[in-house]
Design an enzyme around this catalytic site. Structure first.
Site, PDB file in Angstrom:
ATOM      1  N   TYR A  40      -1.327   0.103  10.022  1.00 36.97           N
ATOM      2  CA  TYR A  40      -1.664  -0.632   8.787  1.00 36.97           C
ATOM      3  C   TYR A  40      -0.472  -0.589   7.816  1.00 36.97           C
ATOM      4  O   TYR A  40      -0.068  -1.618   7.253  1.00 36.97           O
ATOM      5  CB  TYR A  40      -2.917  -0.016   8.176  1.00 36.97           C
ATOM      6  CG  TYR A  40      -3.153  -0.348   6.724  1.00 36.97           C
ATOM      7  CD1 TYR A  40      -3.561  -1.616   6.333  1.00 36.97           C
ATOM      8  CD2 TYR A  40      -2.975   0.629   5.733  1.00 36.97           C
ATOM      9  CE1 TYR A  40      -3.772  -1.909   4.987  1.00 36.97           C
ATOM     10  CE2 TYR A  40      -3.194   0.349   4.406  1.00 36.97           C
ATOM     11  CZ  TYR A  40      -3.592  -0.931   4.031  1.00 36.97           C
ATOM     12  OH  TYR A  40      -3.796  -1.210   2.704  1.00 36.97           O
ATOM     13  N   SER A  59       0.819  -1.219   0.000  1.00 37.79           N
ATOM     14  CA  SER A  59       0.000   0.000   0.000  1.00 37.79           C
ATOM     15  C   SER A  59       0.846   1.259   0.000  1.00 37.79           C
ATOM     16  O   SER A  59       1.986   1.283   0.499  1.00 37.79           O
ATOM     17  CB  SER A  59      -0.880  -0.004   1.249  1.00 37.79           C
ATOM     18  OG  SER A  59      -1.501   1.261   1.432  1.00 37.79           O
TER      19      SER A  59
HETATM   20  N1  LIG Z   1      -8.505  -0.657  -2.396  1.00 37.03           N
HETATM   21  C1  LIG Z   1      -7.388   0.067  -2.396  1.00 37.03           C
HETATM   22  O1  LIG Z   1      -7.366   1.194  -2.922  1.00 37.03           O
HETATM   23  C2  LIG Z   1      -6.128  -0.471  -1.781  1.00 37.03           C
HETATM   24  C3  LIG Z   1      -6.031  -1.772  -1.313  1.00 37.03           C
HETATM   25  N2  LIG Z   1      -4.848  -2.225  -0.817  1.00 37.03           N
HETATM   26  C4  LIG Z   1      -4.712  -3.598  -0.334  1.00 37.03           C
HETATM   27  O2  LIG Z   1      -5.319  -4.486  -1.256  1.00 37.03           O
HETATM   28  C5  LIG Z   1      -5.907  -5.572  -0.575  1.00 37.03           C
HETATM   29  C6  LIG Z   1      -7.373  -5.666  -0.956  1.00 37.03           C
HETATM   30  O3  LIG Z   1      -8.004  -4.452  -0.571  1.00 37.03           O
HETATM   31  P1  LIG Z   1      -9.546  -4.184  -0.885  1.00 37.03           P
HETATM   32  O4  LIG Z   1     -10.002  -5.119  -1.938  1.00 37.03           O
HETATM   33  O5  LIG Z   1      -9.695  -2.730  -1.075  1.00 37.03           O
HETATM   34  O6  LIG Z   1     -10.174  -4.553   0.503  1.00 37.03           O
HETATM   35  P2  LIG Z   1     -11.568  -5.289   0.777  1.00 37.03           P
HETATM   36  O7  LIG Z   1     -11.845  -5.167   2.229  1.00 37.03           O
HETATM   37  O8  LIG Z   1     -12.593  -4.831  -0.203  1.00 37.03           O
HETATM   38  O9  LIG Z   1     -11.188  -6.801   0.444  1.00 37.03           O
HETATM   39  C7  LIG Z   1     -10.381  -7.566   1.297  1.00 37.03           C
HETATM   40  C8  LIG Z   1     -10.917  -8.985   1.254  1.00 37.03           C
HETATM   41  O10 LIG Z   1     -10.055  -9.789   2.046  1.00 37.03           O
HETATM   42  C9  LIG Z   1     -10.855 -10.635   2.847  1.00 37.03           C
HETATM   43  N3  LIG Z   1     -10.096 -10.912   4.064  1.00 37.03           N
HETATM   44  C10 LIG Z   1      -9.675 -10.029   5.002  1.00 37.03           C
HETATM   45  N4  LIG Z   1      -9.003 -10.671   5.958  1.00 37.03           N
HETATM   46  C11 LIG Z   1      -8.998 -11.989   5.624  1.00 37.03           C
HETATM   47  C12 LIG Z   1      -8.478 -13.144   6.232  1.00 37.03           C
HETATM   48  N5  LIG Z   1      -7.832 -13.091   7.402  1.00 37.03           N
HETATM   49  N6  LIG Z   1      -8.629 -14.331   5.603  1.00 37.03           N
HETATM   50  C13 LIG Z   1      -9.310 -14.405   4.426  1.00 37.03           C
HETATM   51  N7  LIG Z   1      -9.863 -13.342   3.816  1.00 37.03           N
HETATM   52  C14 LIG Z   1      -9.697 -12.139   4.409  1.00 37.03           C
HETATM   53  C15 LIG Z   1     -12.135  -9.851   3.147  1.00 37.03           C
HETATM   54  O11 LIG Z   1     -13.216 -10.739   3.442  1.00 37.03           O
HETATM   55  C16 LIG Z   1     -12.328  -9.081   1.842  1.00 37.03           C
HETATM   56  O12 LIG Z   1     -13.173  -9.787   0.946  1.00 37.03           O
HETATM   57  C17 LIG Z   1      -5.686  -5.322   0.909  1.00 37.03           C
HETATM   58  O13 LIG Z   1      -4.576  -6.067   1.337  1.00 37.03           O
HETATM   59  C18 LIG Z   1      -5.405  -3.846   0.989  1.00 37.03           C
HETATM   60  O14 LIG Z   1      -4.579  -3.540   2.088  1.00 37.03           O
HETATM   61  C19 LIG Z   1      -3.727  -1.445  -0.760  1.00 37.03           C
HETATM   62  C20 LIG Z   1      -3.788  -0.155  -1.173  1.00 37.03           C
HETATM   63  C21 LIG Z   1      -4.978   0.443  -1.727  1.00 37.03           C
HETATM   64  O1  LIG Z   2      -4.133   1.131   1.473  1.00 42.48           O
HETATM   65  C1  LIG Z   2      -5.169   1.713   1.224  1.00 42.48           C
HETATM   66  O2  LIG Z   2      -5.111   2.910   0.593  1.00 42.48           O
HETATM   67  C2  LIG Z   2      -6.245   3.446  -0.085  1.00 42.48           C
HETATM   68  C3  LIG Z   2      -5.984   4.931  -0.304  1.00 42.48           C
HETATM   69  O3  LIG Z   2      -5.701   5.534   0.948  1.00 42.48           O
HETATM   70  P1  LIG Z   2      -6.444   6.838   1.443  1.00 42.48           P
HETATM   71  O4  LIG Z   2      -5.592   7.320   2.578  1.00 42.48           O
HETATM   72  O5  LIG Z   2      -6.462   7.795   0.291  1.00 42.48           O
HETATM   73  O6  LIG Z   2      -7.834   6.447   1.837  1.00 42.48           O
HETATM   74  C4  LIG Z   2      -7.523   3.212   0.725  1.00 42.48           C
HETATM   75  O7  LIG Z   2      -8.647   3.689   0.013  1.00 42.48           O
HETATM   76  C5  LIG Z   2      -7.633   1.703   0.969  1.00 42.48           C
HETATM   77  O8  LIG Z   2      -8.797   1.404   1.705  1.00 42.48           O
HETATM   78  C6  LIG Z   2      -6.447   1.228   1.742  1.00 42.48           C
HETATM   79  O9  LIG Z   2      -6.488  -0.186   1.848  1.00 42.48           O
END
Ligand SMILES: NC(=O)C1=CN([C@@H]2O[C@H](COP(=O)(O)OP(=O)(O)OC[C@H]3O[C@@H](n4cnc5c(N)ncnc54)[C@H](O)[C@@H]3O)[C@@H](O)[C@H]2O)C=CC1
Ligand SMILES: O=C1O[C@H](COP(=O)(O)O)[C@@H](O)[C@H](O)[C@H]1O
Length: 247
Positions: free
Chosen positions: A146, A109
């Site tokens: 985080y 991230s």
């Molecule tokens: N959406 C974004 O803009 C960003 C996301 N990320 C990273 O990308 C990854 C996915 O993020 P999103 O899809 O946005 O989050 P999200 O919350 O929409 O999806 C995460 C998924 O992982 C599953 N999960 C969480 N903990 C778990 C566990 N212990 N075992 C099995 N499943 C588990 C949840 O049920 C969920 O479906 C995360 O690691 C997040 O930190 C990083 C930077 C930005």
């Molecule tokens: O790592 C993550 O970053 C995005 C963007 O960060 P933000 O500080 O602009 O909100 C965030 O949307 C996402 O949930 C998180 O997992």
């Protein structure tokens, strides 16, 4: 050639972007602790990534792991990131190595480097006429616990690469939003990642040859303060979107 890919955290937003773009391009096994609420391509394993046996079974026959599962909240408390993001990621890497998986792409991230956004640099660094760029060679400076957990994940990847030869790419994802960049949020526009660029970037993580990499996962935004050079050079990433086109 189609690869057998295990996608952890498949039911989340990043998983959605990847599957929307790549459902037909690879053989998918999906894993999430939340059961499926819609039709997904491939087998869906309902499991927590901290459940070692289930994760080991899910690795069987897999070429590439896209490891997204974890607590994505920048306000996540330590006990949650310790369990889900650090313990869970170690379980995934260990099982991947034991199963003979070739590559792991880890969803890191922007928050792994959040404290580069100092009071002196912001908001100028979010603007087009500012040339400040992080390129992935800088030391981590997490902005919250985080972010610390994401740095730990990158470090686990370094260890499993150096010790076992696993190919690892850490994608420091910016801000993924569907359709258009965040509105009235300069920082979010600078680090916007569109759904189609997200799918393409992870497709490159599946197909490219690499050793150990840290790349930034954003679209080709005019405002950017993350370099895309390494993603382009190491992975062949060719982003098509730019938050400036939505001004
Ligand atoms: N959406 C974004 O803009 C960003 C996301 N990320 C990273 O990308 C990854 C996915 O993020 P999103 O899809 O946005 O989050 P999200 O919350 O929409 O999806 C995460 C998924 O992982 C599953 N999960 C969480 N903990 C778990 C566990 N212990 N075992 C099995 N499943 C588990 C949840 O049920 C969920 O479906 C995360 O690691 C997040 O930190 C990083 C930077 C930005
Ligand atoms: O790592 C993550 O970053 C995005 C963007 O960060 P933000 O500080 O602009 O909100 C965030 O949307 C996402 O949930 C998180 O997992």
């Amino acid at each position: 050639m189609a690869q057998s890919v295990l996608l952890t955290g498949a039911a989340g937003r990043v998983g959605e972007a990847i599957l929307e773009g790549l459902a037909d391009d690879h053989e998918w096994r999906l894993l999430d602790r939340d059961p499926p609420t819609e039709d997904y391509p491939g087998e869906f394993v309902v499991s927590d990534i901290t459940e070692e046996e289930a994760v080991r079974e899910a690795m069987d026959g897999i070429d590439v792991v896209l490891h997204l599962a974890g607590d994505p909240r920048k306000t996540a408390p330590w006990d949650s990131v310790l369990t889900n993001n650090i313990d869970g990621t170690q379980t995934v890497f260990e099982a991947a190595v034991d199963a003979g998986v070739e590559k792991v792409a880890f969803a890191s991230s922007n928050h792994a480097v959040g404290h580069y956004e100092t009071e002196e640099r912001t908001p100028d660094m979010y603007r087009t006429d500012d040339d400040y760029l992080l390129d992935g060679t800088e030391l981590p400076r997490p902005g919250n616990l985080y972010g610390v957990s994401k740095v730990a994940g990158e470090s686990l990847g370094r260890y499993y690469h150096d010790e076992y030869g696993l190919s690892v790419v850490n994608v420091r994802i910016g801000n993924l939003t569907r359709g258009h960049p965040p509105i009235d949020y300069e920082r979010g526009q600078a680090m916007w990642l569109s759904y189609r660029d997200c799918a393409h970037l992870f497709d490159r993580c599946i197909r490219a040859d690499y050793g150990y990499e840290i790349v930034y996962g954003i679209s080709d935004n005019d405002r950017k303060y993350y370099s895309l050079e390494r993603a382009k050079e190491a992975l062949g990433y060719e982003p098509r979107d730019n938050s400036a086109d939505h001004d």
